[in-house]
Each structure stands twice: as structure tokens, then as C-alpha cells.
Design an enzyme around this catalytic site. Structure first.
Site, PDB file in Angstrom:
ATOM      1  N   CYS A   1     -36.665  10.652  -8.574  1.00 33.24           N
ATOM      2  CA  CYS A   1     -36.277  11.994  -8.136  1.00 33.24           C
ATOM      3  C   CYS A   1     -34.877  12.016  -7.543  1.00 33.24           C
ATOM      4  O   CYS A   1     -34.240  13.077  -7.494  1.00 33.24           O
ATOM      5  CB  CYS A   1     -37.299  12.539  -7.139  1.00 33.24           C
ATOM      6  SG  CYS A   1     -37.586  11.440  -5.733  1.00 33.24           S
TER       7      CYS A   1
ATOM      8  N   LYS B   1     -54.879  10.857  -4.314  1.00 39.08           N
ATOM      9  CA  LYS B   1     -55.001  11.147  -5.749  1.00 39.08           C
ATOM     10  C   LYS B   1     -53.752  10.611  -6.442  1.00 39.08           C
ATOM     11  O   LYS B   1     -52.703  11.235  -6.453  1.00 39.08           O
ATOM     12  CB  LYS B   1     -55.131  12.660  -5.972  1.00 39.08           C
ATOM     13  CG  LYS B   1     -54.945  13.103  -7.437  1.00 39.08           C
ATOM     14  CD  LYS B   1     -55.966  12.477  -8.376  1.00 39.08           C
ATOM     15  CE  LYS B   1     -55.727  12.963  -9.812  1.00 39.08           C
ATOM     16  NZ  LYS B   1     -54.554  12.281 -10.437  1.00 39.08           N
TER      17      LYS B   1
ATOM     18  N   GLU C   1     -33.078  18.580 -14.463  1.00 40.93           N
ATOM     19  CA  GLU C   1     -33.280  17.179 -14.115  1.00 40.93           C
ATOM     20  C   GLU C   1     -33.671  16.393 -15.363  1.00 40.93           C
ATOM     21  O   GLU C   1     -34.610  16.765 -16.066  1.00 40.93           O
ATOM     22  CB  GLU C   1     -34.374  17.063 -13.052  1.00 40.93           C
ATOM     23  CG  GLU C   1     -34.579  15.672 -12.513  1.00 40.93           C
ATOM     24  CD  GLU C   1     -35.627  15.629 -11.416  1.00 40.93           C
ATOM     25  OE1 GLU C   1     -35.543  14.733 -10.564  1.00 40.93           O
ATOM     26  OE2 GLU C   1     -36.531  16.492 -11.414  1.00 40.93           O
TER      27      GLU C   1
ATOM     28  N   GLU D   1     -42.167  16.863  -1.653  1.00 42.50           N
ATOM     29  CA  GLU D   1     -40.964  16.130  -2.064  1.00 42.50           C
ATOM     30  C   GLU D   1     -40.841  16.341  -3.563  1.00 42.50           C
ATOM     31  O   GLU D   1     -41.560  15.729  -4.354  1.00 42.50           O
ATOM     32  CB  GLU D   1     -41.099  14.653  -1.685  1.00 42.50           C
ATOM     33  CG  GLU D   1     -39.796  13.880  -1.744  1.00 42.50           C
ATOM     34  CD  GLU D   1     -39.579  13.237  -3.086  1.00 42.50           C
ATOM     35  OE1 GLU D   1     -38.800  13.816  -3.892  1.00 42.50           O
ATOM     36  OE2 GLU D   1     -40.173  12.195  -3.348  1.00 42.50           O
TER      37      GLU D   1
END
Length: 514
Positions: free
Chosen positions: A318, A206, A416, A284
Site C-alpha cells: 500500500c 479474518k 494505484e 488502513e
């Protein structure tokens, strides 16, 4: 909104609008070379059962570059069923057979590198040089796991009883749902899928709604490589269907595991949804990577490392450096060198030669970055350079930005960023830098620059992250285990450890041996 109102008014209107929309898309495809792609289930290229489609936009110009099926739960059910059926025979293939298929896939991806990279730049906006780099990086995982497929070994353990033999073997877990992000639409799929396929699992992929065409192309070459029907499946959908599809993948009894790359907030949801079936889960998730420059650092290398760790994919990674801690003795010199370099960065359409910074992926991401800068400035931060949208390049561009005077109540300090913002924080001692760097709930990557050997081992040991870059701003590779600690996730991808998420360990005791 008008279309939605009409849809609610009557079935006749609904059908009419869908037909008009399809005619419009068809006309657009003919006039603008729009890529019309399908999803892939059980060895067949298919449309959504509901007939709906999703338009894919170029973030630089805002034009439609492709159309893919907008699938729902029913389509996902079909993909899971196909993968489960295929697993019954795929699990019994030899490691050599799987290795050879993965190698064929790798060779095709290698041959089509330029084509895939150009599509990636069109739908993600990242510079073509970065897209080529990602394709090389993503391909390396297919190559790596094609080799590792034949290296999965069991054990014969010495028994304390002479009449018994203890055998340990690794077996594939089954169907795996792979939910991947938009920022690395090639590498995040190949890093997961090649490990799963090497171990004998089947997959339902996906991809993110912003970048599905790169994913579809990758699967096309998997089909050409010769993977049997149902072994590799891909479903595409809009954002409105993503949550229900993800829930089904997590809760379906035929799905043995989930591998997800994305935000920590979504990771928590998937973790909870997988708990009912006790699924094998690889996560992750997000990070808040520190970038520390000590007094002993080579500042030229530190600045170059900062540019790499921060501005790759316009800061939308990330492992991007998020908080920059600079020791007070070298703070002014580092800032001066950094400002000079940042001002030289070239923004623009990633297909143009020499462009280093493209746009942000979509409007929510642009607003988030702008809000972070505005919040910091409102609380006393100073903008050294940048600090505003660069709309003369396009509506989703934001200037590479350096902020100073950062305080711990600012969003850029706590969260972040996922954008082209460098926030500089001055510190005095090594312990102070470590205390601040470790004072968050996530721990994916961390970076620091030092020429002091003792300090290198000391700091790398005490940074609370899963990956450390020492005098290096680019740390990812197929041979190394990728993953974090704390709320940055579970499991590892890449390396020889990357196959563990996709295998069960079976112990067999053979008794009554004479």
C-alpha cells in the site's frame, strides 16, 4: 462448473462430491506434503461447521500447498461469542500479565522465524529474504506493544472546584474484528492484534483467503504463549464468504471495533456497515504514493530508494511508490541509472537464492497490471524495459517495467498500480510536482529526494500524505505511526498512538470531598 451443476442436482451428488474432494485432498496431502490446518475458536482447533475446505495455492508453481476450513457466518458467530465471553475476564487482567503473555508470544515468533518465513514465501510468492524481513518487522510490533501495555496511563486533572477530583482512565473497548490482507500476512496481523491484546481487548482475526496459513501459524504460537481460550480467535474462508463474514463482524452487537487493511473501495463498505452500531473503526486503505526526485538529489541514493519503494513484494504494497516525478534537469540521468538497475533485478521462485522479484499474487492481479501497461501504451506511453508477462518463470510473473511519456488520462497516472511498474513523469518546478502529487483523493505515503534543507522541510510540510520518506524508500517501523489522510484511512497503527483505537477514555468525577 461441472461440480456446481452436480451440486444443484441432488443432495446425494453433493455429499458424494464432497467426499471425493476430501479423499483427493487427503491423497494430495500425503503425496505432496500439503499443510492441513484448522481454524482456532475458543481455544480449540476446529473445522468449518459446513465441513468445507479451502485450498491454498503457491503462486509460483500453482500447486496446492495447504488446506484450511472454508468458514461462514455461523462459524464467525461462534468466534465472536467466544471472544465476547473471554473479554469479561481478560479486560480485568493486569497490564503486567498482558505484557508477559505478549512477550512470550514474541519469543516464540522469534524462535520460529525461519519456519514462518518459508510458509509465507510458499503462499504469497515473495522472496524468502523479504519474508524474513516481514517476520522481523511483524515481530517487532508484538515486542513493542508488550512493552507499551504497561505504559497506558490516565490523568488526574486539576478541578476548578476544590471539592471535586477529575480522573481520566483508558479502558479496552471489547471484541475487535481484524480483517487483514494477503500482501503482508504476518505483519498486518501482529500490528493490529498485539495493540488490541495489550489494551485488554479480545480479537477475531479474518485473514485473506490467499495467505491464511501464515496467519494460522501465528495464532498457534499465541496459543502456546498461553493466551486464555477465546482471547485470540481466527476464522478462515474463501473469497465467496468474505463479504458476509465482514458484514457480520461490522454489524454484530458484541463487536466493539473493526481494524481493516485493504482497498479503499472495501473500506468504504465496511465504514458504512459499521455506522449503524457506531463501531470504533481503524482503516488502513489504498494509496497513490508520489516519488519525487529534485535536481539537488543524490541520484544514486534516489535510484536505490526507488527500487525499494517500488519493487518490494513485486510492488504489491500500500505504500509502494506509484507515480515517479523527476525534475527535468536530472530526468535523463535518473532514467539511465534506473534502467540499468531494473534490468539487473532477478526474478523467480522466492525460495531460490538471490531472487528479488516473485510473482503477483493471483490472476486478477496479473490481468490488472497487464491492463495498466496496455492502457498506457495505447495512449502514447513508451516502454523502456519490461512491459509484458514473464511466463517462462510462471503464469503469474510480470516483468519489472519502466514507462515514460505518461499522461493524466492513463490508468497508471490515476490509480494505484499494485504491481512492478514505474511510470516516469517529468516536471519543471517544485510547486508543479506538489500540485500533481496532491491532486488525488488518497494520501497514505509519499517519498522525495533532495539535498536542499529548506526544500526538505517545505516539501515534507506540503505533501498531502500521512507518512513522508525523505531520502529514504523504506519508512515503516513499530515506533512510528502508520496511517494516511484523505481516503487512505482512519487512525494510526504502531507507535504509542497505535493503542488508541482499542481504548475508550472514561472520565470520573468524584465530588463532595472535604
Amino acid at each position: 462448473m461441472i461440480i456446481r451443476a452436480l451440486n444443484r442436482s441432488s443432495n446425494a451428488w453433493r455429499l458424494s462430491i464432497i467426499q471425493v474432494r476430501k479423499m483427493h485432498i487427503s491423497k494430495t496431502a500425503r503425496s505432496a506434503n500439503v499443510l492441513n490446518e484448522k481454524a482456532f475458536i475458543n481455544g480449540n482447533w476446529v473445522n468449518a461447521l459446513n465441513g468445507k475446505t479451502l485450498e491454498v495455492y503457491n503462486p509460483v508453481k500453482g500447486n496446492v500447498i495447504g488446506v484450511v476450513p472454508d468458514m461462514e457466518v455461523e462459524d464467525t458467530e461462534a468466534a465472536i461469542d467466544a471472544a465476547f465471553k473471554a473479554f469479561q475476564t481478560w479486560k480485568d487482567t493486569t497490564a503486567k500479565e498482558r505484557s508477559q503473555l505478549l512477550r512470550r508470544w514474541y519469543n516464540l515468533l522469534l524462535d520460529k522465524q525461519s519456519e514462518i518465513a518459508e510458509i509465507m514465501t510458499l503462499e504469497s510468492g515473495k522472496p524468502l529474504s523479504e519474508s524474513n524481513g516481514e517476520v522481523i518487522y511483524g515481530n517487532s510490533f508484538v515486542e513493542w506493544f508488550s512493552e507499551l501495555a504497561r505504559q497506558v496511563r490516565g490523568d488526574i486533572i486539576a478541578s476548578s472546584v476544590p471539592s471535586k477530583k477529575i480522573l481520566v482512565q483508558h479502558q479496552p473497548i471489547g471484541v475487535v474484528g481484524l480483517i487483514t490482507p494477503w500482501n503482508f500476512p504476518h505483519a498486518m496481523i501482529t500490528r493490529k492484534a498485539s495493540a488490541a491484546l495489550a489494551s485488554g481487548c479480545t480479537v477475531v482475526i479474518k485473514p485473506a483467503e490467499d495467505t491464511p496459513i501464515t496467519a494460522v501459524k501465528i495464532v498457534k504460537y499465541a496459543q502456546e504463549a498461553g493466551f486464555p481460550p477465546g482471547v485470540v480467535n481466527i476464522i478462515t474462508s474463501s473469497r465467496r464468504n468474505t463479504a458476509s463474514i465482514g458484514k457480520l463482524l461490522c454489524e454484530h452487537h458484541s463487536v466493539a471495533g473493526i481494524s481493516f487493511t485493504g482497498s479503499t473501495s472495501v473500506g468504504r463498505i465496511l465504514y458504512k456497515q459499521c455506522s449503524h452500531g457506531i463501531k470504533r473503526l481503524g482503516l488502513e486503505l489504498g494509496g497513490n504514493a508520489p516519488f519525487i526526485v529534485f535536481n539537488s538529489a543524490n541520484l544514486e541514493k534516489a535510484v536505490e530508494g526507488a527500487l525499494t519503494a517500488k519493487f518490494r513484494n513485486c510492488g504489491q504494497t500500500c505504500v509502494a511508490a506509484n507515480r515517479f516525478f523527476i525534475q527535468e534537469e536530472v530526468y535523463d540521468s535518473f532514467l539511465e541509472k534506473l534502467e540499468t538497475k531494473v534490468k539487473l533485478l532477478k526474478m523467480g521462485d522466492g525460495l531460490q537464492e538471490g531472487v528479488q522479484l516473485g510473482p503477483l499474487i493471483n490472476e486478477p492481479q496479473l490481468h490488472k497490471v497487464a491492463d495498466f501497461v496496455n492502457d498506457a501504451v495505447s495512449k502514447g506511453a513508451k516502454v523502456v524495459t519490461g512491459g509484458k508477462p514473464a511466463q517462462h518463470f510462471g503464469r503469474l510473473f510480470y516483468e519489472p517495467t519502466i514507462l515514460t511519456g505518461i499522461k493524466n488520462n492513463m490508468l497508471v497516472y490515476e490509480e494505484e498500480i499494485f504491481g512492478p511498474i514505474i511510470s516516469l513523469i517529468k516536471f519543471k518546478t517544485e510547486q508543479e510536482a506538489l500540485d500533481i502529487a496532491n491532486s488525488c483523493d488518497v494520501g497514505l505515503a509519499g517519498y522525495f529526494y533532495s539535498e536542499d534543507v529548506s526544500q526538505i522541510f517545505r516539501v515534507s510540510n506540503n505533501l498531502e500524505v500521512g507518512m513522508v520518506g525523505v531520502n529514504e524508500g523504506l519508512i515503516s517501523c513499530a515506533e512510528a505511526p502508520f496511517g494516511g489522510i484523505k481516503q487512505s484511512g482512519l487512525g494510526r497503527e504502531g507507535s504509542y498512538l497505535g493503542i488508541e483505537d482499542y481504548t475508550y477514555i472514561k472520565y470520573t468525577c468524584i465530588g463532595n470531598l472535604s
